[in-house]
Design a protein around this motif. Structure first.
Motif, PDB file in Angstrom:
ATOM      1  N   THR A 179       0.853  -1.194   0.000  1.00 54.04           N
ATOM      2  CA  THR A 179       0.000   0.000   0.000  1.00 54.04           C
ATOM      3  C   THR A 179       0.885   1.239   0.000  1.00 54.04           C
ATOM      4  O   THR A 179       1.848   1.305   0.763  1.00 54.04           O
ATOM      5  N   ILE A 180       0.605   2.153  -0.897  1.00 59.69           N
ATOM      6  CA  ILE A 180       1.327   3.428  -0.890  1.00 59.69           C
ATOM      7  C   ILE A 180       0.315   4.533  -0.579  1.00 59.69           C
ATOM      8  O   ILE A 180      -0.731   4.279   0.010  1.00 59.69           O
ATOM      9  N   GLY A 181       0.614   5.772  -1.035  1.00 60.91           N
ATOM     10  CA  GLY A 181      -0.270   6.883  -0.706  1.00 60.91           C
ATOM     11  C   GLY A 181       0.092   7.433   0.670  1.00 60.91           C
ATOM     12  O   GLY A 181       0.887   6.828   1.421  1.00 60.91           O
ATOM     13  N   LYS A 182      -0.458   8.603   1.011  1.00 62.31           N
ATOM     14  CA  LYS A 182      -0.277   9.141   2.360  1.00 62.31           C
ATOM     15  C   LYS A 182      -0.945   8.177   3.336  1.00 62.31           C
ATOM     16  O   LYS A 182      -2.000   7.645   3.023  1.00 62.31           O
ATOM     17  N   PRO A 183      -0.347   7.786   4.476  1.00 67.10           N
ATOM     18  CA  PRO A 183       0.826   8.355   5.163  1.00 67.10           C
ATOM     19  C   PRO A 183       2.135   7.666   4.829  1.00 67.10           C
ATOM     20  O   PRO A 183       3.123   7.890   5.512  1.00 67.10           O
ATOM     21  N   HIS A 184       2.189   6.828   3.798  1.00 63.61           N
ATOM     22  CA  HIS A 184       3.391   6.021   3.597  1.00 63.61           C
ATOM     23  C   HIS A 184       4.591   6.836   3.135  1.00 63.61           C
ATOM     24  O   HIS A 184       4.470   7.709   2.270  1.00 63.61           O
ATOM     25  N   ALA A 185       5.753   6.514   3.701  1.00 60.16           N
ATOM     26  CA  ALA A 185       6.984   7.269   3.420  1.00 60.16           C
ATOM     27  C   ALA A 185       7.312   7.289   1.936  1.00 60.16           C
ATOM     28  O   ALA A 185       7.753   8.314   1.404  1.00 60.16           O
ATOM     29  N   GLU A 186       7.043   6.201   1.221  1.00 64.59           N
ATOM     30  CA  GLU A 186       7.387   6.169  -0.210  1.00 64.59           C
ATOM     31  C   GLU A 186       6.723   7.323  -0.945  1.00 64.59           C
ATOM     32  O   GLU A 186       7.317   7.974  -1.782  1.00 64.59           O
ATOM     33  N   THR A 187       5.467   7.568  -0.579  1.00 70.04           N
ATOM     34  CA  THR A 187       4.764   8.651  -1.278  1.00 70.04           C
ATOM     35  C   THR A 187       5.345  10.007  -0.907  1.00 70.04           C
ATOM     36  O   THR A 187       5.474  10.899  -1.741  1.00 70.04           O
ATOM     37  N   TYR A 188       5.798  10.143   0.340  1.00 64.13           N
ATOM     38  CA  TYR A 188       6.418  11.409   0.741  1.00 64.13           C
ATOM     39  C   TYR A 188       7.806  11.559   0.134  1.00 64.13           C
ATOM     40  O   TYR A 188       8.193  12.649  -0.273  1.00 64.13           O
ATOM     41  N   PHE A 189       8.564  10.457   0.031  1.00 58.94           N
ATOM     42  CA  PHE A 189       9.859  10.547  -0.669  1.00 58.94           C
ATOM     43  C   PHE A 189       9.608  10.977  -2.111  1.00 58.94           C
ATOM     44  O   PHE A 189      10.270  11.860  -2.650  1.00 58.94           O
ATOM     45  N   TYR A 190       8.597  10.357  -2.708  1.00 64.55           N
ATOM     46  CA  TYR A 190       8.265  10.687  -4.098  1.00 64.55           C
ATOM     47  C   TYR A 190       7.861  12.159  -4.196  1.00 64.55           C
ATOM     48  O   TYR A 190       8.343  12.907  -5.041  1.00 64.55           O
ATOM     49  N   ALA A 191       6.996  12.589  -3.262  1.00 71.09           N
ATOM     50  CA  ALA A 191       6.505  13.981  -3.272  1.00 71.09           C
ATOM     51  C   ALA A 191       7.667  14.949  -3.071  1.00 71.09           C
ATOM     52  O   ALA A 191       7.729  16.006  -3.702  1.00 71.09           O
ATOM     53  N   GLU A 192       8.629  14.571  -2.213  1.00 71.09           N
ATOM     54  CA  GLU A 192       9.752  15.483  -1.965  1.00 71.09           C
ATOM     55  C   GLU A 192      10.620  15.598  -3.210  1.00 71.09           C
ATOM     56  O   GLU A 192      11.120  16.677  -3.546  1.00 71.09           O
ATOM     57  N   ARG A 193      10.727  14.491  -3.963  1.00 69.82           N
ATOM     58  CA  ARG A 193      11.476  14.576  -5.234  1.00 69.82           C
ATOM     59  C   ARG A 193      10.773  15.553  -6.151  1.00 69.82           C
ATOM     60  O   ARG A 193      11.396  16.389  -6.800  1.00 69.82           O
ATOM     61  N   VAL A 194       9.460  15.476  -6.144  1.00 70.10           N
ATOM     62  CA  VAL A 194       8.694  16.340  -7.050  1.00 70.10           C
ATOM     63  C   VAL A 194       8.860  17.799  -6.654  1.00 70.10           C
ATOM     64  O   VAL A 194       9.109  18.660  -7.505  1.00 70.10           O
ATOM     65  N   ILE A 195       8.806  18.096  -5.336  1.00 68.89           N
ATOM     66  CA  ILE A 195       8.913  19.510  -4.948  1.00 68.89           C
ATOM     67  C   ILE A 195      10.326  20.033  -5.188  1.00 68.89           C
ATOM     68  O   ILE A 195      10.508  21.182  -5.592  1.00 68.89           O
ATOM     69  N   HIS A 196      11.355  19.169  -5.041  1.00 70.42           N
ATOM     70  CA  HIS A 196      12.729  19.603  -5.361  1.00 70.42           C
ATOM     71  C   HIS A 196      12.831  19.935  -6.844  1.00 70.42           C
ATOM     72  O   HIS A 196      13.371  20.968  -7.248  1.00 70.42           O
ATOM     73  N   HIS A 197      12.259  19.065  -7.643  1.00 65.53           N
ATOM     74  CA  HIS A 197      12.306  19.275  -9.097  1.00 65.53           C
ATOM     75  C   HIS A 197      11.566  20.553  -9.466  1.00 65.53           C
ATOM     76  O   HIS A 197      12.064  21.398 -10.208  1.00 65.53           O
ATOM     77  N   TYR A 198      10.382  20.744  -8.887  1.00 62.64           N
ATOM     78  CA  TYR A 198       9.553  21.899  -9.224  1.00 62.64           C
ATOM     79  C   TYR A 198      10.222  23.190  -8.762  1.00 62.64           C
ATOM     80  O   TYR A 198      10.194  24.211  -9.437  1.00 62.64           O
TER      81      TYR A 198
ATOM     82  N   GLY B 212       1.388  11.209   7.937  1.00 61.85           N
ATOM     83  CA  GLY B 212       2.432  11.097   6.904  1.00 61.85           C
ATOM     84  C   GLY B 212       3.503  12.156   7.063  1.00 61.85           C
ATOM     85  O   GLY B 212       4.705  11.864   7.061  1.00 61.85           O
ATOM     86  N   ALA B 213       3.072  13.414   7.234  1.00 59.71           N
ATOM     87  CA  ALA B 213       4.050  14.513   7.343  1.00 59.71           C
ATOM     88  C   ALA B 213       4.847  14.391   8.638  1.00 59.71           C
ATOM     89  O   ALA B 213       6.075  14.539   8.640  1.00 59.71           O
ATOM     90  N   ASN B 214       4.162  14.065   9.731  1.00 59.41           N
ATOM     91  CA  ASN B 214       4.874  13.936  11.020  1.00 59.41           C
ATOM     92  C   ASN B 214       5.938  12.843  10.941  1.00 59.41           C
ATOM     93  O   ASN B 214       7.088  13.046  11.320  1.00 59.41           O
ATOM     94  N   ASP B 215       5.564  11.692  10.397  1.00 60.26           N
ATOM     95  CA  ASP B 215       6.532  10.579  10.305  1.00 60.26           C
ATOM     96  C   ASP B 215       7.656  10.929   9.339  1.00 60.26           C
ATOM     97  O   ASP B 215       8.823  10.633   9.578  1.00 60.26           O
ATOM     98  N   PHE B 216       7.325  11.609   8.250  1.00 64.84           N
ATOM     99  CA  PHE B 216       8.347  11.863   7.214  1.00 64.84           C
ATOM    100  C   PHE B 216       9.336  12.928   7.647  1.00 64.84           C
ATOM    101  O   PHE B 216      10.505  12.911   7.253  1.00 64.84           O
ATOM    102  N   SER B 217       8.862  13.828   8.522  1.00 65.20           N
ATOM    103  CA  SER B 217       9.755  14.906   8.972  1.00 65.20           C
ATOM    104  C   SER B 217      11.057  14.339   9.515  1.00 65.20           C
ATOM    105  O   SER B 217      12.120  14.891   9.323  1.00 65.20           O
ATOM    106  N   GLY B 218      10.950  13.165  10.135  1.00 66.23           N
ATOM    107  CA  GLY B 218      12.167  12.565  10.720  1.00 66.23           C
ATOM    108  C   GLY B 218      13.048  11.908   9.683  1.00 66.23           C
ATOM    109  O   GLY B 218      14.221  11.636   9.916  1.00 66.23           O
TER     110      GLY B 218
END
Ligand code: G3P
Ligand code: MG
Length: 455
Positions: A337-356, A387-393
């Motif tokens: 399962t992916i999507g929020k709160p899973h870290a994979e989706t936040y890693f993916y999202a962070e790649r996207v915001i870095h790129h953007y 998701g955000a709380n867990d990913f912050s770490g």
């Protein structure tokens, strides 16, 4: 990512494949950014915008040249070392209506070149179709470069693109279209099987909307469904199962998915003789090359136009797991399962915001102004806030979380939010953005620079 204990962590392959494959619009350095992100993930940034302590420590003393050249965007806006990740349902949109203030927020950030992404567990349309629809409704330009749906990361699963996959969830025609847009060549949807092999599910589901009569949209099957006595090799084999968003015909979908999970090697209409064999791991269930099952998210509820949240894909997953529990006498369903709160989706999202960010701030602007904070604005404590709380770490950037009152979470009904948003609870997205900009303006003030006081 939640995976069951007994089988090798599909997440690992997926995570590796996530890292290996990139979004069409993403440039190759995304992969390097990710690795960099991963390596730096232990550097906790100094400033935590939690309501309690707002201690700010200026890390580098900016030199005059770097200050001037790297503090303005190419069009002269103050460069920001922060960004936003906005949930959609319950934050920006109530079903298909913009929530008051949402459009103004996004337009202000767009005009001020403050990078933001839309990060939703929604889906069921191609990214480009959803972006066009949202851009029109929210009256702000959105692009593939700042938009992540629940199933978007599945586009990185290259190893399945040449295989045959079963896709369900939402509008069946659109599910096929999305899969093809991700590069999956051979896509079967439950309606195809029911039309070409009626007895696979004895009941017929009459959709409210005639447009969805399976007869009208069913595709030919790549191979026929196995009939007893037919040589299995020449029959339909499914290599992976995807649930893109909220399935419509739970009964048909659960029948076909469980048929595949008990099959031999994914040949529909066969049964593995390993099932129930207690001498094998997981009592032999899912031990015979059955297709992996991928869920794009697990939201039990989501916010729509109805006055109470409605069941989401998580409820479908629960129903399927319930049936599987009965069929296997209590064996857990091995799934991804992916999507929020899973870290994979936040890693993916962070790649996207870095790129953007690189696109918005320019190479130099992005390079000389490290991304310090991504403000996550959400309405669901179990997905957005957790998701955000867990990913912050896990990230080099902080992901302060903000919970709004316009969606799933309802103080009277749900009481104190758990998990707790680290940056507070806000009436709506407008108040949340206002708080973040005030915080960032104060931070910038410490460097003698003007912030964003005109919001
Ligand atoms: O099905 C979509 C829903 O579960 C939530 O969407 O935008 O609130 O993450 P969103
Ligand atoms: Mg939401």
């Amino acid at each position: 990512m939640s995976t069951s204990p007994s089988v090798s962590l599909p997440g690992e392959t997926m995570r590796r494949s996530f890292m290996r494959h990139r979004r069409p619009s993403a440039t190759s350095e995304l992969t390097s950014i990710v690795n960099k992100t991963r390596r730096k993930s232990n550097i906790a940034s100094q400033n935590s915008p939690t309501k309690t302590k707002t201690k700010a420590i200026v890390t580098e003393i900016p030199t005059h040249s770097t200050m001037d050249s790297a503090s303005k965007t190419p069009s002269g806006n103050q460069i920001s070392n922060f960004g936003f990740a906005f949930d959609i349902d319950g934050v920006l949109m109530q079903k298909s209506t913009p929530i008051p203030g949402a459009s103004e927020c996004l337009r202000y950030l767009h005009d001020k070149e403050i990078p933001f992404i839309l990060l939703t567990n929604g889906g069921g349309k191609t990214e480009s179709a959803r972006i066009q629809d949202l851009s029109e409704k929210l009256k702000v330009p959105l692009t593939l470069d700042n938009f992540v749906q629940a199933h978007t990361p599945f586009r990185t699963l290259e190893h399945l693109k040449g295989k045959t996959i079963l896709v369900t969830g939402g509008d069946p025609i659109k599910c096929r279209e999305i899969s093809k847009s991700y590069g999956f060549k051979s896509v079967v949807i439950p309606g195809d099987l029911h039309v070409h092999h009626r007895s696979i599910w004895p009941f017929h589901y009459y959709p409210l909307d005639d447009a969805y009569r399976p007869e009208d949209y069913a595709d030919d099957l790549p191979k026929p469904v196995r009939e007893p006595g037919v040589d299995t090799e020449d029959t339909l084999k499914i290599d992976a199962i995807f649930v893109f968003n909220d399935p419509r015909d739970w009964a048909l979908d659960i029948q076909i998915i469980t048929d595949l999970l008990i099959s031999r090697q994914g040949y529909l209409g066969t049964r593995s003789n390993k099932n129930g064999d207690k001498s094998l791991p997981n009592a032999g269930w899912q031990q015979d090359g059955q297709p992996q099952i991928y869920f794009s998210h697990q939201d039990l509820h989501w916010s729509t136009g109805y006055h109470m949240p409605r069941l989401g894909q998580g409820a479908f997953q629960g129903a399927l797991c319930g049936v599987w529990d009965l069929m296997t006498k209590g064996k857990p369903l091995v799934k991804t399962t992916i999507g929020k709160p899973h870290a994979e989706t936040y890693f993916y999202a962070e790649r996207v915001i870095h790129h953007y960010r690189k696109l918005v701030l320019g190479e130099e602007g992005d390079r000389s102004n490290k991304l310090k904070r991504v403000w996550m604005v959400g309405d669901n404590t179990n997905s957005d806030i957790k998701g955000a709380n867990d990913f912050s770490g896990k990230s080099s950037a902080q992901w302060p979380s903000m919970l709004v009152r316009t969606g799933v979470w309802h103080p009277e009904r749900d009481g104190e939010p758990n998990p707790k948003p680290t940056a507070g609870i806000f009436d709506d997205v407008m108040h949340a953005v206002k708080y973040a900009l005030e915080f960032e303006t104060k931070e910038l003030g410490k460097e003698g620079k003007d912030g964003w006081t005109d919001f």
